[in-house]
Design a protein around this motif. Structure first.
Motif, PDB file in Angstrom:
ATOM      1  N   ARG B  37       0.840  -1.197   0.000  1.00 25.77           N
ATOM      2  CA  ARG B  37       0.000   0.000   0.000  1.00 25.77           C
ATOM      3  C   ARG B  37       0.880   1.255   0.000  1.00 25.77           C
ATOM      4  O   ARG B  37       1.930   1.278   0.640  1.00 25.77           O
ATOM      5  CB  ARG B  37      -0.811  -0.049   1.299  1.00 25.77           C
ATOM      6  N   CYS B  38       0.423   2.289  -0.673  1.00 22.93           N
ATOM      7  CA  CYS B  38       1.184   3.539  -0.671  1.00 22.93           C
ATOM      8  C   CYS B  38       0.228   4.714  -0.744  1.00 22.93           C
ATOM      9  O   CYS B  38      -0.897   4.576  -1.225  1.00 22.93           O
ATOM     10  CB  CYS B  38       2.154   3.573  -1.848  1.00 22.93           C
ATOM     11  N   ASN B  39       0.698   5.880  -0.278  1.00 21.38           N
ATOM     12  CA  ASN B  39      -0.133   7.081  -0.366  1.00 21.38           C
ATOM     13  C   ASN B  39       0.215   7.929  -1.581  1.00 21.38           C
ATOM     14  O   ASN B  39      -0.219   9.058  -1.708  1.00 21.38           O
ATOM     15  CB  ASN B  39      -0.055   7.897   0.935  1.00 21.38           C
ATOM     16  N   LEU B  40       1.059   7.383  -2.469  1.00 22.09           N
ATOM     17  CA  LEU B  40       1.325   8.027  -3.754  1.00 22.09           C
ATOM     18  C   LEU B  40       1.101   6.994  -4.854  1.00 22.09           C
ATOM     19  O   LEU B  40       1.050   5.782  -4.579  1.00 22.09           O
ATOM     20  CB  LEU B  40       2.777   8.520  -3.816  1.00 22.09           C
ATOM     21  N   THR B  41       1.000   7.460  -6.085  1.00 19.86           N
ATOM     22  CA  THR B  41       0.897   6.516  -7.212  1.00 19.86           C
ATOM     23  C   THR B  41       1.848   6.997  -8.310  1.00 19.86           C
ATOM     24  O   THR B  41       1.417   7.517  -9.333  1.00 19.86           O
ATOM     25  CB  THR B  41      -0.536   6.450  -7.784  1.00 19.86           C
ATOM     26  N   CYS B  42       3.128   6.848  -8.062  1.00 23.80           N
ATOM     27  CA  CYS B  42       4.126   7.311  -9.034  1.00 23.80           C
ATOM     28  C   CYS B  42       4.047   6.470 -10.305  1.00 23.80           C
ATOM     29  O   CYS B  42       3.930   5.236 -10.229  1.00 23.80           O
ATOM     30  CB  CYS B  42       5.529   7.186  -8.455  1.00 23.80           C
ATOM     31  N   ALA B  43       4.187   7.145 -11.449  1.00 18.53           N
ATOM     32  CA  ALA B  43       4.054   6.431 -12.723  1.00 18.53           C
ATOM     33  C   ALA B  43       5.196   5.436 -12.934  1.00 18.53           C
ATOM     34  O   ALA B  43       5.047   4.450 -13.640  1.00 18.53           O
ATOM     35  CB  ALA B  43       3.997   7.432 -13.862  1.00 18.53           C
ATOM     36  N   GLY B  44       6.348   5.698 -12.331  1.00 18.44           N
ATOM     37  CA  GLY B  44       7.486   4.801 -12.540  1.00 18.44           C
ATOM     38  C   GLY B  44       7.488   3.621 -11.592  1.00 18.44           C
ATOM     39  O   GLY B  44       8.428   2.821 -11.590  1.00 18.44           O
ATOM     40  N   CYS B  45       6.459   3.485 -10.772  1.00 20.74           N
ATOM     41  CA  CYS B  45       6.464   2.451  -9.731  1.00 20.74           C
ATOM     42  C   CYS B  45       5.693   1.215 -10.172  1.00 20.74           C
ATOM     43  O   CYS B  45       4.547   1.318 -10.593  1.00 20.74           O
ATOM     44  CB  CYS B  45       5.853   3.003  -8.451  1.00 20.74           C
ATOM     45  N   GLY B  46       6.312   0.065 -10.011  1.00 23.40           N
ATOM     46  CA  GLY B  46       5.631  -1.177 -10.366  1.00 23.40           C
ATOM     47  C   GLY B  46       5.254  -1.965  -9.141  1.00 23.40           C
ATOM     48  O   GLY B  46       4.952  -3.148  -9.208  1.00 23.40           O
ATOM     49  N   LYS B  47       5.250  -1.315  -7.968  1.00 20.38           N
ATOM     50  CA  LYS B  47       5.063  -2.043  -6.715  1.00 20.38           C
ATOM     51  C   LYS B  47       3.645  -1.985  -6.178  1.00 20.38           C
ATOM     52  O   LYS B  47       3.322  -2.643  -5.211  1.00 20.38           O
ATOM     53  CB  LYS B  47       6.008  -1.449  -5.656  1.00 20.38           C
ATOM     54  N   ILE B  48       2.825  -1.124  -6.743  1.00 19.21           N
ATOM     55  CA  ILE B  48       1.554  -0.847  -6.071  1.00 19.21           C
ATOM     56  C   ILE B  48       0.331  -1.283  -6.872  1.00 19.21           C
ATOM     57  O   ILE B  48      -0.791  -1.071  -6.449  1.00 19.21           O
ATOM     58  CB  ILE B  48       1.452   0.655  -5.745  1.00 19.21           C
ATOM     59  N   GLN B  49       0.570  -1.857  -8.044  1.00 22.17           N
ATOM     60  CA  GLN B  49      -0.573  -2.219  -8.901  1.00 22.17           C
ATOM     61  C   GLN B  49      -1.138  -3.584  -8.516  1.00 22.17           C
ATOM     62  O   GLN B  49      -0.830  -4.599  -9.142  1.00 22.17           O
ATOM     63  CB  GLN B  49      -0.167  -2.226 -10.385  1.00 22.17           C
ATOM     64  N   PRO B  79      11.505  -0.984   1.955  1.00 18.47           N
ATOM     65  CA  PRO B  79      10.780  -0.172   0.997  1.00 18.47           C
ATOM     66  C   PRO B  79       9.294  -0.517   1.083  1.00 18.47           C
ATOM     67  O   PRO B  79       8.773  -0.827   2.149  1.00 18.47           O
ATOM     68  CB  PRO B  79      11.406  -0.577  -0.341  1.00 18.47           C
ATOM     69  N   GLY B  80       8.594  -0.496   0.003  1.00 21.15           N
ATOM     70  CA  GLY B  80       7.164  -0.822   0.086  1.00 21.15           C
ATOM     71  C   GLY B  80       6.602  -0.930  -1.304  1.00 21.15           C
ATOM     72  O   GLY B  80       7.307  -1.417  -2.179  1.00 21.15           O
ATOM     73  N   GLY B  81       5.468  -0.336  -1.420  1.00 17.26           N
ATOM     74  CA  GLY B  81       4.600   0.471  -0.562  1.00 17.26           C
ATOM     75  C   GLY B  81       5.308   1.568   0.244  1.00 17.26           C
ATOM     76  O   GLY B  81       6.477   1.855   0.026  1.00 17.26           O
ATOM     77  N   GLU B  82       4.502   2.127   1.108  1.00 19.47           N
ATOM     78  CA  GLU B  82       5.014   3.162   1.998  1.00 19.47           C
ATOM     79  C   GLU B  82       5.123   2.561   3.394  1.00 19.47           C
ATOM     80  O   GLU B  82       4.111   2.320   4.057  1.00 19.47           O
ATOM     81  CB  GLU B  82       4.074   4.370   1.960  1.00 19.47           C
ATOM     82  N   THR B 107      11.190   5.955   2.578  1.00 19.24           N
ATOM     83  CA  THR B 107       9.861   6.564   2.666  1.00 19.24           C
ATOM     84  C   THR B 107       9.723   7.757   1.731  1.00 19.24           C
ATOM     85  O   THR B 107      10.703   8.451   1.465  1.00 19.24           O
ATOM     86  CB  THR B 107       9.578   7.000   4.126  1.00 19.24           C
ATOM     87  N   ASN B 108       8.484   7.980   1.293  1.00 23.90           N
ATOM     88  CA  ASN B 108       8.247   9.193   0.502  1.00 23.90           C
ATOM     89  C   ASN B 108       8.069  10.402   1.418  1.00 23.90           C
ATOM     90  O   ASN B 108       7.894  11.519   0.945  1.00 23.90           O
ATOM     91  CB  ASN B 108       7.045   9.021  -0.431  1.00 23.90           C
ATOM     92  N   ALA B 109       8.097  10.193   2.693  1.00 26.78           N
ATOM     93  CA  ALA B 109       8.134  11.227   3.742  1.00 26.78           C
ATOM     94  C   ALA B 109       6.816  11.964   3.963  1.00 26.78           C
ATOM     95  O   ALA B 109       6.753  12.859   4.799  1.00 26.78           O
ATOM     96  CB  ALA B 109       9.262  12.234   3.503  1.00 26.78           C
ATOM     97  N   ILE B 131      15.024   9.009   2.297  1.00 24.05           N
ATOM     98  CA  ILE B 131      13.882   9.752   1.744  1.00 24.05           C
ATOM     99  C   ILE B 131      13.897   9.718   0.220  1.00 24.05           C
ATOM    100  O   ILE B 131      14.902  10.058  -0.409  1.00 24.05           O
ATOM    101  CB  ILE B 131      13.904  11.233   2.220  1.00 24.05           C
ATOM    102  N   HIS B 132      12.759   9.316  -0.310  1.00 20.28           N
ATOM    103  CA  HIS B 132      12.597   9.260  -1.768  1.00 20.28           C
ATOM    104  C   HIS B 132      12.560  10.685  -2.313  1.00 20.28           C
ATOM    105  O   HIS B 132      11.641  11.435  -2.036  1.00 20.28           O
ATOM    106  CB  HIS B 132      11.297   8.495  -2.047  1.00 20.28           C
ATOM    107  N   MET B 133      13.601  11.057  -3.069  1.00 23.63           N
ATOM    108  CA  MET B 133      13.680  12.399  -3.669  1.00 23.63           C
ATOM    109  C   MET B 133      14.213  12.222  -5.087  1.00 23.63           C
ATOM    110  O   MET B 133      15.357  11.827  -5.268  1.00 23.63           O
ATOM    111  CB  MET B 133      14.660  13.280  -2.887  1.00 23.63           C
TER     112      MET B 133
HETATM  113  S1  SF4 Z   1       6.093   2.894  -3.352  1.00 28.06           S
HETATM  114 FE1  SF4 Z   1       7.475   4.629  -3.726  1.00 28.06          FE
HETATM  115  S2  SF4 Z   1       7.658   4.742  -5.950  1.00 28.06           S
HETATM  116 FE2  SF4 Z   1       5.851   3.470  -5.485  1.00 28.06          FE
HETATM  117  S3  SF4 Z   1       4.116   4.876  -5.523  1.00 28.06           S
HETATM  118 FE3  SF4 Z   1       4.837   4.767  -3.415  1.00 28.06          FE
HETATM  119  S4  SF4 Z   1       6.303   6.467  -3.216  1.00 28.06           S
HETATM  120 FE4  SF4 Z   1       5.967   6.122  -5.394  1.00 28.06          FE
END
Ligand code: SF4
Ligand code: SF4
Lengths: 108, 340
Positions: B37-49, B79-82, B107-109, B131-133
């Motif tokens: 689970r994450c509170n962002l949905t970054c386009a480059g991320c393959g971890k949350i679908q 890592p995660g998710g968040e 973390t995305n902080a 911190i993810h930057m």
């Molecule tokens: S796990 Fe990291 S890269 Fe993936 S959506 Fe969350 S913050 Fe973005």
């Protein structure tokens, strides 16, 4: 391209092993149809062809699992759930952001 | 380089022990993903679908610690998710510190300031908040697909530093990144007072929605050379200098996929953090039954040809440091002079 909604026709041109691979790669729920006609809906997170008795593993829609199903007990797999990897492209986000910026700025 | 001496010493002693015992394949960093689970949905991320029932789940604390003990790696990256959305994150980190594991909490902080104020995490020399930057304000917000995230992360970094935490940054670079802007970003992060920065080229997750912006090998060399040549004295990198030289095209390495084994809700992921080709039920099963010869560049595996990510190659670089006098000398020289 998404497999969402697809009902594979296993036969001469498509094997069950291929369908299992596609289900394993699919980021959505599927419905596994057993040889005895019973069905289970869930997320296929693992498949092992190299095991003495090849199997898949799923978490069902309620999150129960892992549930192991021998490949020999599977008749077909339907791609019934939403494909969570489809859409949401970066391009789409950029376009949406530009649109929102333009809306905030108001009419020229 | 900025890895603290005690951490360097722990890793060095561990690697030497593995070598002396003749262990051919050993883990260096456990990638522990307690949830997707994450509170962002970054386009480059393959971890949350994943479907909802998977995103709702998380590992139990016991499952996490069992994986840590089974694996035995001296460093645990979360890592995660968040990970700050993991309900037992404080207990997990405390238990890892008790085991003297060096922890990178990635973390995305977005929740960091709040968690710090609640006292969920405690500063320790074993714990680095990573911190993810992904670049300067505009670049970062674009990479994470949400405006305002950069500013929240900077605020959280300042708060964490004020409270005495070790803070590092982790940056994934995609095609189109500007070397000049990245250099300005390094200045900005060091100006904030972070301990060091970690870099990696974008992962070619087959499931990430944004496929166009992943870096191919030639572009990776080009980008990292332009970014890191004449590195400024005050830039500190929290990773192996040999790995950075590899990204610049100065070294040729083969992947060590077992160096950063990944454990998550599905088990031990084969063969690496990036590819999901199946799962093993135990760490031993992962190590013994994965067909390692099918992965890495030399294998001819198409999926591995452009990959230069840290989770495949940093372990190779660390191994190189302890496998030859040349590797050791080159690491020492780069660490002391800061020249890459
Ligand atoms: S796990 Fe990291 S890269 Fe993936 S959506 Fe969350 S913050 Fe973005
Ligand atoms: S090169 Fe290594 S890290 Fe990269 S995808 Fe292949 S096995 Fe994974």
């Amino acid at each position: 391209m998404t497999l969402q909604g697809w009902v594979p026709e296993i036969g001469e041109f498509l094997t069950l092993a291929e369908v299992i691979d596609l289900a394993f790669d699919y980021r959505g729920n599927t419905t596994v149809v057993r040889v005895d006609g019973t069905e289970i809906e869930g997320y296929v997170f693992n498949r092992n062809r190299d095991a003495p008795e090849p199997f898949i593993q799923i978490f069902d829609v309620a999150g129960n699992g892992p549930i192991r199903i021998p490949c020999s007990e599977i008749r077909n797999i339907r791609f019934t759930g939403r494909d969570m990897a489809a859409g949401n492209s970066w391009q789409a986000w950029l376009e949406r952001r530009e649109r929102e910026k333009a809306e905030k700025a108001g009419p020229a | 380089m900025s890895v603290p001496l005690s951490q360097m010493w722990t890793v060095a002693a561990y690697v030497l022990k593995q070598k002396l015992s003749g262990r051919k394949r050993y883990p260096l960093v456990l990638m522990l993903e307690p949830l997707f689970r994450c509170n962002l949905t970054c386009a480059g991320c393959g971890k949350i679908q994943y479907p909802a029932q998977i995103l709702k789940k998380h590992l139990t604390l016991e499952q996490c610690l069992k994986a840590v003990d089974e694996c035995g790696a001296p460093v645990v990256s979360i890592p995660g998710g968040e990970p700050l959305m993991y309900p037992q994150i404080g207990e997990l980190v405390d238990a890892l510190v008790k085991r003297r594991k060096y922890v990178y909490l990635c973390t995305n902080a977005l929740l960091l300031k709040e968690k710090l104020e609640q006292g969920v995490l405690r500063p320790s020399r074993y714990v680095s908040l990573s911190i993810h930057m992904d670049g300067l304000r505009e670049d970062h917000d674009e990479a994470v697909c949400r405006d305002g995230v950069y500013d929240r992360a900077v605020e959280a970094i300042k708060e964490a530093l004020r409270r005495g935490f070790r803070v590092t940054t982790n940056t994934t670079l995609f095609d189109g990144a500007s070397p000049l802007r990245m250099r300005a970003f390094f200045d900005e992060m060091m100006g904030l007072g972070v301990e060091g920065m970690m870099l990696s080229p974008g992962y070619s997750y087959s499931k990430a929605p944004d496929q166009e912006h992943f870096l191919r090998r030639g572009r990776t060399h080009d980008l990292f050379s332009k970014m890191l040549s004449n590195a400024r004295k005050h830039w500190k990198f929290n990773q192996s200098p040999l790995f950075l030289q590899f990204l610049m095209g100065k070294r040729d390495y083969e992947c060590t996929p077992w160096g950063n084994p990944t454990f998550n809700l599905f088990g031990w992921q084969r063969p690496c953090y990036l590819l999901q080709e199946g799962f093993a039920e135990s760490f031993q099963e992962l190590m013994e039954s994965t067909r390692w010869e099918r992965y890495g560049r030399k294998s001819g595996n198409e999926k591995c040809q452009d990959c230069m990510v840290h989770c495949g190659y940093e372990a190779t670089a660390v191994d190189d440091t302890f496998s030859s006098w040349k590797g050791f000398r080159d690491t020492l020289v780069a660490s002391i002079t800061g020249r890459l």
